[in-house]
Design a protein around this motif. Structure first.
Motif, PDB file in Angstrom:
ATOM      1  N   LEU A 199       1.466   2.991  -7.829  1.00  0.00           N
ATOM      2  CA  LEU A 199       1.909   2.066  -8.905  1.00  0.00           C
ATOM      3  C   LEU A 199       3.267   1.962  -8.779  1.00  0.00           C
ATOM      4  N   THR A 200       3.930   3.228  -8.778  1.00  0.00           N
ATOM      5  CA  THR A 200       5.330   3.262  -8.717  1.00  0.00           C
ATOM      6  C   THR A 200       5.967   2.433  -7.552  1.00  0.00           C
ATOM      7  N   HIS A 201       5.481   2.713  -6.164  1.00  0.00           N
ATOM      8  CA  HIS A 201       5.977   1.794  -5.182  1.00  0.00           C
ATOM      9  C   HIS A 201       5.718   0.239  -5.177  1.00  0.00           C
ATOM     10  N   LEU A 202       4.529   0.078  -5.624  1.00  0.00           N
ATOM     11  CA  LEU A 202       3.979  -1.567  -5.999  1.00  0.00           C
ATOM     12  C   LEU A 202       5.246  -2.124  -7.069  1.00  0.00           C
ATOM     13  N   GLY A 203       5.519  -1.292  -8.224  1.00  0.00           N
ATOM     14  CA  GLY A 203       6.213  -1.854  -9.157  1.00  0.00           C
ATOM     15  C   GLY A 203       7.683  -1.951  -8.465  1.00  0.00           C
ATOM     16  N   GLU A 204       8.045  -1.199  -7.561  1.00  0.00           N
ATOM     17  CA  GLU A 204       9.462  -1.342  -6.924  1.00  0.00           C
ATOM     18  C   GLU A 204       9.421  -2.770  -5.877  1.00  0.00           C
ATOM     19  N   VAL A 205       8.042  -2.890  -5.290  1.00  0.00           N
ATOM     20  CA  VAL A 205       8.138  -3.836  -4.525  1.00  0.00           C
ATOM     21  C   VAL A 205       8.180  -5.391  -5.438  1.00  0.00           C
ATOM     22  N   TYR A 206       7.461  -5.225  -6.431  1.00  0.00           N
ATOM     23  CA  TYR A 206       7.468  -6.477  -7.518  1.00  0.00           C
ATOM     24  C   TYR A 206       9.123  -6.600  -7.859  1.00  0.00           C
ATOM     25  N   LEU A 207       9.649  -5.634  -8.129  1.00  0.00           N
ATOM     26  CA  LEU A 207      10.982  -5.710  -8.802  1.00  0.00           C
ATOM     27  C   LEU A 207      11.923  -6.432  -7.606  1.00  0.00           C
ATOM     28  N   GLY A 208      11.661  -5.980  -6.401  1.00  0.00           N
ATOM     29  CA  GLY A 208      12.345  -6.485  -5.397  1.00  0.00           C
ATOM     30  C   GLY A 208      12.367  -7.898  -5.158  1.00  0.00           C
ATOM     31  N   THR A 209      11.191  -8.281  -5.502  1.00  0.00           N
ATOM     32  CA  THR A 209      10.727  -9.772  -5.340  1.00  0.00           C
ATOM     33  C   THR A 209      10.805 -10.646  -6.581  1.00  0.00           C
ATOM     34  N   LEU A 222       0.257   6.548 -17.421  1.00  0.00           N
ATOM     35  CA  LEU A 222      -0.731   7.794 -16.365  1.00  0.00           C
ATOM     36  C   LEU A 222       0.041   9.078 -16.326  1.00  0.00           C
ATOM     37  N   ALA A 223       1.083   9.003 -16.075  1.00  0.00           N
ATOM     38  CA  ALA A 223       1.905  10.006 -15.540  1.00  0.00           C
ATOM     39  C   ALA A 223       1.900  11.256 -16.958  1.00  0.00           C
ATOM     40  N   ARG A 224       2.497  10.088 -18.074  1.00  0.00           N
ATOM     41  CA  ARG A 224       2.502  10.864 -19.358  1.00  0.00           C
ATOM     42  C   ARG A 224       0.998  11.537 -19.594  1.00  0.00           C
ATOM     43  N   ASP A 225      -0.191  10.939 -19.647  1.00  0.00           N
ATOM     44  CA  ASP A 225      -1.286  11.268 -20.171  1.00  0.00           C
ATOM     45  C   ASP A 225      -1.587  12.705 -19.483  1.00  0.00           C
ATOM     46  N   VAL A 226      -1.169  12.962 -18.163  1.00  0.00           N
ATOM     47  CA  VAL A 226      -1.504  14.101 -17.342  1.00  0.00           C
ATOM     48  C   VAL A 226      -0.288  15.192 -17.394  1.00  0.00           C
ATOM     49  N   GLY A 227       0.854  14.833 -18.136  1.00  0.00           N
ATOM     50  CA  GLY A 227       1.879  15.746 -18.233  1.00  0.00           C
ATOM     51  C   GLY A 227       2.549  15.925 -16.634  1.00  0.00           C
ATOM     52  N   PHE A 228       3.031  14.800 -15.693  1.00  0.00           N
ATOM     53  CA  PHE A 228       3.456  14.705 -14.728  1.00  0.00           C
ATOM     54  C   PHE A 228       4.964  14.363 -14.842  1.00  0.00           C
ATOM     55  N   THR A 229       5.749  15.499 -15.248  1.00  0.00           N
ATOM     56  CA  THR A 229       7.137  15.174 -15.725  1.00  0.00           C
ATOM     57  C   THR A 229       7.921  14.858 -14.210  1.00  0.00           C
ATOM     58  N   ARG A 230       7.353  15.550 -13.268  1.00  0.00           N
ATOM     59  CA  ARG A 230       8.169  15.359 -12.036  1.00  0.00           C
ATOM     60  C   ARG A 230       8.070  13.798 -11.294  1.00  0.00           C
ATOM     61  N   TRP A 231       7.072  13.285 -11.863  1.00  0.00           N
ATOM     62  CA  TRP A 231       6.700  11.833 -11.288  1.00  0.00           C
ATOM     63  C   TRP A 231       7.137  10.899 -12.260  1.00  0.00           C
ATOM     64  N   ILE A 232       7.277  11.094 -13.384  1.00  0.00           N
ATOM     65  CA  ILE A 232       7.725   9.861 -14.353  1.00  0.00           C
ATOM     66  C   ILE A 232       8.976   9.409 -14.429  1.00  0.00           C
ATOM     67  N   TRP A 233       9.993  10.053 -13.924  1.00  0.00           N
ATOM     68  CA  TRP A 233      11.494   9.648 -14.112  1.00  0.00           C
ATOM     69  C   TRP A 233      11.582   8.444 -13.101  1.00  0.00           C
ATOM     70  N   LYS A 234      10.921   8.270 -11.991  1.00  0.00           N
ATOM     71  CA  LYS A 234      11.128   7.102 -11.195  1.00  0.00           C
ATOM     72  C   LYS A 234      10.660   5.948 -11.678  1.00  0.00           C
TER      73      LYS A 234
END
Length: 217
Positions: free
Chosen positions: A14-24, A40-52
């Motif tokens: 989803l993050t990579h897809l969002g970056e593609v949408y942003l670029g276009t 989704l990252a917040r729900d499972v506590g993925f701090t290492r993934w959420i910053w991007k």
């Protein structure tokens, strides 16, 4: 474990897809998938993934003309980065390296927006919080304007003190280099003295043996 792995893969996709949408320039679609990745990252506590995805949301809102929303997302991204940095076991250099690269860009984008919005004091605070020496060096060359005269005076005083400290460090380094040259010269001379002294003693002994008095006696 499989479910967690699938969630991580989904957040990343989803993050990579969002970056593609942003670029276009597809901001609506980009905002939707990035918000989904963040939730989704917040729900499972993925701090290492959420910053991007938070950083990308900040960039998206900035490009879409909403600096207030952009700053809010980037503040959240910085908090996530700093939470991860706090878990690092190591010295300050290790933490500084962690704040470089892509994670360093989060600070840069937030600082640039804050300065554009006239929030210079907060921007300078984030420069310090970044623990990124290269970023701090670049920001020093900016001609920033503080709304608070007292804060501006303190900032200029700090820059002056830093300049004097740099000059002092250069003088100390030059003095140490000169002292090292003198020390090497002294060592070279003293290493020659024993040989010369032994040679003189030998010549003196030979002279005594050849003396007429010694021969007669």
């Amino acid at each position: 474990a499989r479910e967690i792995g699938e969630i991580m893969t989904t957040v990343d996709a989803l993050t990579h897809l969002g970056e593609v949408y942003l670029g276009t320039g597809q901001y609506v679609e980009g905002r939707a998938v990035l918000n989904e990745a963040t939730a989704l990252a917040r729900d499972v506590g993925f701090t290492r993934w959420i910053w991007k995805p938070l950083q990308l949301l900040g960039r998206l809102e900035a490009e879409n003309g909403d600096p207030t929303a952009a700053i809010d997302f980037l503040r959240q991204a910085v908090r996530a980065v700093e939470e991860l940095r706090g878990r690092i076991v190591g010295n300050e250099e290790a933490k500084s390296l962690f704040s470089a690269g892509e994670r360093g860009e989060v600070y840069e984008e937030l600082i640039a927006l804050l300065i554009e919005q006239g929030q210079v004091e907060e921007a300078m605070a984030y420069v310090e919080r970044s623990q990124n020496a290269e970023l701090q060096r670049r920001l020093e060359s900016l001609d920033v304007q503080f709304s608070d005269p007292e804060q501006a005076a303190l900032y200029e005083e700090g820059k002056a003190l830093e300049s004097r400290l740099d000059q002092l460090q250069q003088r100390v380094a030059a003095q140490r280099a000169a002292q090292a040259d003198v020390a090497r010269e002294v060592v070279a001379k003293t290493s020659f003295v024993p040989a010369s002294f032994d040679q003189l003693r030998s010549e003196e002994h030979t002279s005594e043996l050849q003396s007429p008095c010694n021969l007669v006696c």
